[in-house]
Design a protein around this motif. Sequence first.
Motif, PDB file in Angstrom:
ATOM      1  N   GLU A  12       0.844  -1.183   0.000  1.00 13.50           N
ATOM      2  CA  GLU A  12       0.000   0.000   0.000  1.00 13.50           C
ATOM      3  C   GLU A  12       0.877   1.229   0.000  1.00 13.50           C
ATOM      4  N   LEU A  13       0.303   2.326  -0.395  1.00 15.00           N
ATOM      5  CA  LEU A  13       1.008   3.602  -0.341  1.00 15.00           C
ATOM      6  C   LEU A  13       0.797   4.188   1.042  1.00 15.00           C
ATOM      7  N   ARG A  14       1.856   4.311   1.799  1.00 13.89           N
ATOM      8  CA  ARG A  14       1.755   4.785   3.174  1.00 13.89           C
ATOM      9  C   ARG A  14       1.566   6.292   3.205  1.00 13.89           C
ATOM     10  N   GLU A  15       0.686   6.732   4.111  1.00 16.07           N
ATOM     11  CA  GLU A  15       0.474   8.163   4.284  1.00 16.07           C
ATOM     12  C   GLU A  15       1.577   8.723   5.186  1.00 16.07           C
ATOM     13  N   VAL A  16       2.106   9.842   4.796  1.00 11.68           N
ATOM     14  CA  VAL A  16       3.177  10.479   5.552  1.00 11.68           C
ATOM     15  C   VAL A  16       2.568  11.546   6.450  1.00 11.68           C
ATOM     16  N   ASP A  17       2.993  11.542   7.733  1.00  4.84           N
ATOM     17  CA  ASP A  17       2.501  12.536   8.689  1.00  4.84           C
ATOM     18  C   ASP A  17       3.229  13.853   8.459  1.00  4.84           C
ATOM     19  N   ASN A  18       2.504  14.825   7.955  1.00  2.00           N
ATOM     20  CA  ASN A  18       3.104  16.124   7.637  1.00  2.00           C
ATOM     21  C   ASN A  18       2.807  17.181   8.697  1.00  2.00           C
ATOM     22  N   THR A  19       2.405  16.755   9.901  1.00  2.00           N
ATOM     23  CA  THR A  19       2.020  17.714  10.936  1.00  2.00           C
ATOM     24  C   THR A  19       3.164  18.652  11.280  1.00  2.00           C
ATOM     25  N   LEU A  20       4.360  18.085  11.516  1.00  2.00           N
ATOM     26  CA  LEU A  20       5.512  18.910  11.882  1.00  2.00           C
ATOM     27  C   LEU A  20       5.864  19.886  10.771  1.00  2.00           C
ATOM     28  N   THR A  21       5.812  19.403   9.530  1.00  2.00           N
ATOM     29  CA  THR A  21       6.114  20.278   8.388  1.00  2.00           C
ATOM     30  C   THR A  21       5.122  21.430   8.312  1.00  2.00           C
ATOM     31  N   ILE A  22       3.837  21.128   8.536  1.00  4.39           N
ATOM     32  CA  ILE A  22       2.803  22.170   8.485  1.00  4.39           C
ATOM     33  C   ILE A  22       3.018  23.185   9.603  1.00  4.39           C
ATOM     34  N   ILE A  23       3.380  22.709  10.810  1.00  2.00           N
ATOM     35  CA  ILE A  23       3.616  23.618  11.935  1.00  2.00           C
ATOM     36  C   ILE A  23       4.786  24.543  11.637  1.00  2.00           C
ATOM     37  N   ILE A  24       5.883  23.977  11.133  1.00  2.00           N
ATOM     38  CA  ILE A  24       7.071  24.790  10.817  1.00  2.00           C
ATOM     39  C   ILE A  24       6.750  25.803   9.728  1.00  2.00           C
ATOM     40  N   ALA A  25       6.059  25.344   8.685  1.00  2.00           N
ATOM     41  CA  ALA A  25       5.712  26.247   7.585  1.00  2.00           C
ATOM     42  C   ALA A  25       4.796  27.363   8.067  1.00  2.00           C
ATOM     43  N   SER A  26       3.844  27.033   8.962  1.00  2.00           N
ATOM     44  CA  SER A  26       2.932  28.054   9.495  1.00  2.00           C
ATOM     45  C   SER A  26       3.683  29.060  10.354  1.00  2.00           C
ATOM     46  N   ALA A  27       4.623  28.569  11.171  1.00  2.00           N
ATOM     47  CA  ALA A  27       5.398  29.469  12.025  1.00  2.00           C
ATOM     48  C   ALA A  27       6.261  30.411  11.192  1.00  2.00           C
ATOM     49  N   VAL A  28       6.918  29.862  10.185  1.00  2.00           N
ATOM     50  CA  VAL A  28       7.765  30.700   9.320  1.00  2.00           C
ATOM     51  C   VAL A  28       6.909  31.705   8.562  1.00  2.00           C
ATOM     52  N   GLY A  29       5.769  31.244   8.040  1.00  2.00           N
ATOM     53  CA  GLY A  29       4.879  32.159   7.318  1.00  2.00           C
ATOM     54  C   GLY A  29       4.335  33.248   8.225  1.00  2.00           C
ATOM     55  N   GLY A  30       3.969  32.883   9.462  1.00  3.03           N
ATOM     56  CA  GLY A  30       3.481  33.887  10.412  1.00  3.03           C
ATOM     57  C   GLY A  30       4.550  34.904  10.763  1.00  3.03           C
ATOM     58  N   ALA A  31       5.794  34.435  10.952  1.00  2.00           N
ATOM     59  CA  ALA A  31       6.900  35.351  11.272  1.00  2.00           C
ATOM     60  C   ALA A  31       7.147  36.328  10.125  1.00  2.00           C
ATOM     61  N   ILE A  32       7.103  35.801   8.893  1.00  5.94           N
ATOM     62  CA  ILE A  32       7.314  36.677   7.727  1.00  5.94           C
ATOM     63  C   ILE A  32       6.193  37.701   7.620  1.00  5.94           C
ATOM     64  N   ALA A  33       4.940  37.269   7.849  1.00  7.61           N
ATOM     65  CA  ALA A  33       3.803  38.194   7.792  1.00  7.61           C
ATOM     66  C   ALA A  33       3.915  39.261   8.874  1.00  7.61           C
ATOM     67  N   LEU A  34       4.333  38.873  10.087  1.00  7.65           N
ATOM     68  CA  LEU A  34       4.509  39.827  11.181  1.00  7.65           C
ATOM     69  C   LEU A  34       5.591  40.840  10.857  1.00  7.65           C
ATOM     70  N   LEU A  35       6.702  40.363  10.290  1.00  9.34           N
ATOM     71  CA  LEU A  35       7.792  41.267   9.912  1.00  9.34           C
ATOM     72  C   LEU A  35       7.347  42.250   8.836  1.00  9.34           C
ATOM     73  N   MET A  36       6.593  41.760   7.858  1.00  4.89           N
ATOM     74  CA  MET A  36       6.111  42.647   6.798  1.00  4.89           C
ATOM     75  C   MET A  36       5.135  43.682   7.361  1.00  4.89           C
ATOM     76  N   GLY A  37       4.265  43.248   8.288  1.00  6.24           N
ATOM     77  CA  GLY A  37       3.343  44.193   8.917  1.00  6.24           C
ATOM     78  C   GLY A  37       4.068  45.259   9.704  1.00  6.24           C
ATOM     79  N   PHE A  38       5.116  44.855  10.427  1.00  5.37           N
ATOM     80  CA  PHE A  38       5.918  45.822  11.192  1.00  5.37           C
ATOM     81  C   PHE A  38       6.593  46.829  10.268  1.00  5.37           C
ATOM     82  N   MET A  39       7.156  46.349   9.155  1.00  5.42           N
ATOM     83  CA  MET A  39       7.827  47.242   8.206  1.00  5.42           C
ATOM     84  C   MET A  39       6.829  48.217   7.582  1.00  5.42           C
ATOM     85  N   LEU A  40       5.625  47.741   7.249  1.00  7.48           N
ATOM     86  CA  LEU A  40       4.611  48.632   6.692  1.00  7.48           C
ATOM     87  C   LEU A  40       4.187  49.697   7.704  1.00  7.48           C
TER      88      LEU A  40
END
Length: 203
Positions: free
Chosen positions: A129-157
């Motif tokens: 069978e094709l095993r499902e990969v748990d991407n929870t950690l990847t999603i958390i890291i991507a969300s944290a990085v995206g949130g940090a970038i959005a916060l930095l852009m908001g601060f600069m604006l």
Amino acid sequence: MEVRWIGVEPVRLGPPHTTCGLVFSLLLVPCTYASCIGIENLYFNWQFNDNGTMQKVCESVIPSEGVVPDVTIFRERVEFVGKNHHNNVSILLLNITFEDGGQYTCFGRNPKEHHKNHSAIFNLIVVDELREVDNTLTIIIASAVGGAIALLMGFMLLKNFTLFVLAKLEENKECLVTSSGIDNTENGLSGSKADSKPTPKKK
């Protein structure tokens, strides 16, 4: 004559082709032939390498181009689907199991080419069978990085907007100071540069 896979270049020396199939599925194992001088009584077969022992899957002789060959099949759950249309000698594996995994060889020999042999190898890997990969950690890291970038852009604006407002206020302040020191010469007001008459001297 050459034996080749459908849709790819003619087979060259190198690692065999590899594919992956799921249990209880169908798989087309493609193979075609080509000859610049034509064919006559072309012999072809499919073989399966069973732990070093080559077992025939099917075989036949094609009298001439365009003729549908009478194919003898030696292995269960195998169907010849090429029918020699467009030089196609492909087979279809039915209800694949783990026992079907291994190396398949498409072999061809054309008497018009002095019985020169041609072959192509196809590796089949069967997985459960094709095993499902748990991407929870990847999603958390991507969300944290995206949130940090959005916060930095908001601060600069916000910073740029604040600097813009302060610059406008400073500009208005300079205009007020400049206008309060305008020369009132034409109005003849006190402090103006209008010529004043000299006071007459007493005699």
